[in-house]
Design a protein around this motif. Structure first.
Motif, PDB file in Angstrom:
ATOM      1  N   GLN A 145      54.569  40.629  35.066  1.00 41.11           N
ATOM      2  CA  GLN A 145      54.251  41.439  35.993  1.00 41.11           C
ATOM      3  C   GLN A 145      52.908  41.171  36.554  1.00 41.11           C
ATOM      4  OE1 GLN A 145      56.399  44.054  36.635  1.00 41.11           O
ATOM      5  NE2 GLN A 145      57.757  42.777  35.380  1.00 41.11           N
ATOM      6  N   TRP A 146      52.772  40.984  37.884  1.00 37.70           N
ATOM      7  CA  TRP A 146      51.606  40.538  38.551  1.00 37.70           C
ATOM      8  C   TRP A 146      50.811  41.648  38.926  1.00 37.70           C
ATOM      9  CZ3 TRP A 146      50.769  35.306  39.423  1.00 37.70           C
ATOM     10  CH2 TRP A 146      51.583  34.428  39.179  1.00 37.70           C
ATOM     11  N   SER A 147      49.340  41.661  39.082  1.00 37.68           N
ATOM     12  CA  SER A 147      48.624  42.809  39.338  1.00 37.68           C
ATOM     13  C   SER A 147      48.895  43.135  40.648  1.00 37.68           C
ATOM     14  CB  SER A 147      47.233  42.176  39.410  1.00 37.68           C
ATOM     15  OG  SER A 147      46.966  41.202  40.432  1.00 37.68           O
ATOM     16  N   PRO A 148      48.789  44.426  40.875  1.00 38.25           N
ATOM     17  CA  PRO A 148      49.298  44.860  42.203  1.00 38.25           C
ATOM     18  C   PRO A 148      48.478  44.185  43.268  1.00 38.25           C
ATOM     19  CG  PRO A 148      48.642  46.747  40.518  1.00 38.25           C
ATOM     20  CD  PRO A 148      48.421  45.356  39.821  1.00 38.25           C
ATOM     21  N   GLU A 149      47.250  44.028  43.234  1.00 36.12           N
ATOM     22  CA  GLU A 149      46.405  43.477  44.155  1.00 36.12           C
ATOM     23  C   GLU A 149      47.159  42.123  44.495  1.00 36.12           C
ATOM     24  OE1 GLU A 149      41.855  41.975  45.329  1.00 36.12           O
ATOM     25  OE2 GLU A 149      42.388  42.474  43.527  1.00 36.12           O
ATOM     26  N   TYR A 150      47.319  41.270  43.565  1.00 35.46           N
ATOM     27  CA  TYR A 150      47.937  39.830  43.823  1.00 35.46           C
ATOM     28  C   TYR A 150      49.388  40.112  44.652  1.00 35.46           C
ATOM     29  CZ  TYR A 150      49.749  35.260  43.477  1.00 35.46           C
ATOM     30  OH  TYR A 150      50.121  33.962  43.577  1.00 35.46           O
ATOM     31  N   ASN A 151      49.971  41.068  43.933  1.00 34.18           N
ATOM     32  CA  ASN A 151      51.339  41.270  44.087  1.00 34.18           C
ATOM     33  C   ASN A 151      51.538  41.631  45.651  1.00 34.18           C
ATOM     34  OD1 ASN A 151      54.236  40.717  43.182  1.00 34.18           O
ATOM     35  ND2 ASN A 151      54.365  43.055  43.428  1.00 34.18           N
ATOM     36  N   THR A 152      50.763  42.594  46.167  1.00 33.67           N
ATOM     37  CA  THR A 152      50.825  43.251  47.596  1.00 33.67           C
ATOM     38  C   THR A 152      50.413  41.958  48.618  1.00 33.67           C
ATOM     39  OG1 THR A 152      50.034  45.663  46.598  1.00 33.67           O
ATOM     40  CG2 THR A 152      49.666  44.821  49.164  1.00 33.67           C
ATOM     41  N   ASP A 155      53.452  39.634  48.725  1.00 27.51           N
ATOM     42  CA  ASP A 155      54.484  40.350  49.344  1.00 27.51           C
ATOM     43  C   ASP A 155      54.270  40.464  50.796  1.00 27.51           C
ATOM     44  OD1 ASP A 155      57.230  41.593  48.640  1.00 27.51           O
ATOM     45  OD2 ASP A 155      56.262  43.374  49.453  1.00 27.51           O
ATOM     46  N   SER A 156      53.302  40.763  50.971  1.00 25.65           N
ATOM     47  CA  SER A 156      53.041  40.986  52.675  1.00 25.65           C
ATOM     48  C   SER A 156      53.289  39.564  53.342  1.00 25.65           C
ATOM     49  CB  SER A 156      51.731  41.646  52.861  1.00 25.65           C
ATOM     50  OG  SER A 156      50.588  40.612  52.616  1.00 25.65           O
ATOM     51  N   ILE A 157      52.866  38.366  52.834  1.00 26.69           N
ATOM     52  CA  ILE A 157      53.045  37.323  53.401  1.00 26.69           C
ATOM     53  C   ILE A 157      54.759  37.070  53.386  1.00 26.69           C
ATOM     54  CG2 ILE A 157      52.564  34.633  53.400  1.00 26.69           C
ATOM     55  CD1 ILE A 157      50.103  35.512  52.116  1.00 26.69           C
ATOM     56  N   ILE A 158      55.242  37.043  52.522  1.00 27.26           N
ATOM     57  CA  ILE A 158      56.668  36.785  52.159  1.00 27.26           C
ATOM     58  C   ILE A 158      57.485  37.556  53.144  1.00 27.26           C
ATOM     59  CG2 ILE A 158      58.735  36.924  50.895  1.00 27.26           C
ATOM     60  CD1 ILE A 158      56.914  34.701  50.077  1.00 27.26           C
ATOM     61  N   LYS A 159      57.311  39.019  53.387  1.00 27.76           N
ATOM     62  CA  LYS A 159      57.934  39.706  54.299  1.00 27.76           C
ATOM     63  C   LYS A 159      57.548  39.476  55.642  1.00 27.76           C
ATOM     64  CE  LYS A 159      58.750  43.851  51.240  1.00 27.76           C
ATOM     65  NZ  LYS A 159      58.566  45.114  50.794  1.00 27.76           N
ATOM     66  N   ASP A 238      40.880  30.098  40.358  1.00 25.75           N
ATOM     67  CA  ASP A 238      42.385  30.580  40.898  1.00 25.75           C
ATOM     68  C   ASP A 238      42.368  32.041  40.474  1.00 25.75           C
ATOM     69  OD1 ASP A 238      45.078  30.519  41.762  1.00 25.75           O
ATOM     70  OD2 ASP A 238      45.521  29.305  40.405  1.00 25.75           O
ATOM     71  N   SER A 239      43.392  32.881  41.156  1.00 22.08           N
ATOM     72  CA  SER A 239      43.338  34.316  41.099  1.00 22.08           C
ATOM     73  C   SER A 239      43.667  34.578  39.309  1.00 22.08           C
ATOM     74  CB  SER A 239      44.784  34.506  41.860  1.00 22.08           C
ATOM     75  OG  SER A 239      44.587  34.375  42.926  1.00 22.08           O
ATOM     76  N   PRO A 240      42.918  35.671  38.892  1.00 21.62           N
ATOM     77  CA  PRO A 240      43.052  35.793  37.580  1.00 21.62           C
ATOM     78  C   PRO A 240      44.303  35.882  36.860  1.00 21.62           C
ATOM     79  CG  PRO A 240      41.502  37.382  38.800  1.00 21.62           C
ATOM     80  CD  PRO A 240      42.211  36.552  39.733  1.00 21.62           C
ATOM     81  N   ASP A 241      45.395  36.318  37.569  1.00 21.95           N
ATOM     82  CA  ASP A 241      46.760  36.387  37.129  1.00 21.95           C
ATOM     83  C   ASP A 241      47.200  35.080  36.450  1.00 21.95           C
ATOM     84  OD1 ASP A 241      48.466  38.992  37.575  1.00 21.95           O
ATOM     85  OD2 ASP A 241      47.049  38.679  39.489  1.00 21.95           O
ATOM     86  N   PHE A 242      46.653  33.770  37.073  1.00 30.91           N
ATOM     87  CA  PHE A 242      47.083  32.785  36.437  1.00 30.91           C
ATOM     88  C   PHE A 242      46.283  32.171  35.257  1.00 30.91           C
ATOM     89  CE2 PHE A 242      48.180  32.420  41.024  1.00 30.91           C
ATOM     90  CZ  PHE A 242      49.246  32.002  40.885  1.00 30.91           C
ATOM     91  N   ASP A 243      45.092  32.793  35.128  1.00 31.08           N
ATOM     92  CA  ASP A 243      44.371  32.401  33.814  1.00 31.08           C
ATOM     93  C   ASP A 243      45.263  33.231  32.641  1.00 31.08           C
ATOM     94  OD1 ASP A 243      41.839  31.685  32.341  1.00 31.08           O
ATOM     95  OD2 ASP A 243      41.874  33.795  32.086  1.00 31.08           O
TER      96      ASP A 243
END
Length: 289
Positions: A145-152, A155-159, A238-243
């Protein structure tokens, strides 16, 4: 003159004997064609590239690893020179198994970056008999479950890509936080831009099917089922999620450890190739004793 001729002959002979022959081609597997390059001799090492990238992201590893191992790098379905997906269902794990069977590779060490790391993890769970060791590099992980900040942001780039297409999305993608450390290096920025500019943009389309491998139950619930020596590498920038993902791998895979490459972001193999290569080669050497 005679000595000079002898010396030149020796140098030429040495170069010929130590040059590495590279095999390239297309493997027809699972209803698609996968482009591959293979070099060297020894135990197979397979390099899996990340999202929007291709085999070229491993240029700083391919020949160097090939001095000791038989190294295979390939473009995953939908990337690089490999064919785009069709409406038929497929799985990247099945593609890799088919490629290994095509090239008569019974077992291999897997090295995967980002989405390639996710696919390497899934393949290790789907076909454990094909894997002797696993190296993940700033890997994504199915079920995380990615952090809301990273996911947002992602997601904006993909959309945006669904509406605007590849060319318009390119700049947004290159300026995404995971690439910022690498893009600060002018030489590396040119290389990354060239690779990603050549990406078809297929998986930025709303028509894309099965853009990433899945395994059931999800990999995040099965990390302790991985029974091979595992190394989780992550860049400190890198972004914290990857750590967090790297820590999960190191903590839950029975025989695993984590290494942080200081001063590197999401692409440590390109940002810090010398340090990265030494870490991976030392790890592989340690499990061969």
């Amino acid at each position: 003159m005679r000595n000079l001729i002898f010396l030149l002959s020796f140098v030429f002979s040495f170069a010929c004997n130590h040059s590495q022959e590279m095999k390239t081609g297309y493997a027809e597997v699972n209803g698609t064609k996968l482009y591959f390059e293979q070099i060297g001799k020894g135990h197979p090492v397979i390099l899996l590239h990340g999202f929007t990238l291709d085999t070229r992201m491993w240029d700083d590893q391919f020949e160097i690893f090939g001095e000791k191992y038989k190294v295979l790098r390939y473009d995953l379905r939908g990337f690089g020179k490999s064919e785009l997906p069709t409406d038929e269902k497929y799985n990247h794990s099945d593609d890799l198994k088919g490629l290994m069977d095509y090239l008569d590779l019974a077992k291999a060490y897997l090295v995967g970056l980002s989405g390639g790391g996710r696919k390497a993890i899934n393949f290790t769970l789907d076909y454990p008999e094909y894997v002797d060791a696993l190296v993940t590099v700033d890997a994504t992980l199915q079920g995380y479950q990615w952090s809301p900040e990273y996911n947002t942001k992602l997601d904006s780039i993909i959309k945006f890509g669904w509406k605007a297409g590849h060319d318009a999305t390119l700049e947004r993608w290159l300026n995404f936080e995971i690439f910022i450390p690498a893009m600060r290096n002018s030489e590396l920025a040119i290389r990354l831009r060239e690779i990603i500019s050549d990406y078809s943009g297929y998986y930025w389309s709303s028509e894309a099917v099965n853009w990433d491998s899945t395994t059931a139950p999800p990999a995040i619930e099965r990390l302790n089922d991985i029974k091979v020596p595992t190394l989780a590498i992550v860049g400190s920038l890198d972004s914290p999620d990857f750590d967090i993902i790297a820590s999960m791998i190191a903590e839950q895979v029975p025989d695993a450890k984590k290494v942080v490459i200081q001063g590197a972001g999401h692409m440590p193999n390109m940002e810090k190739p010398g340090e990265f290569n030494q870490i991976v080669l030392d790890f592989l050497k340690s499990i061969e004793k």
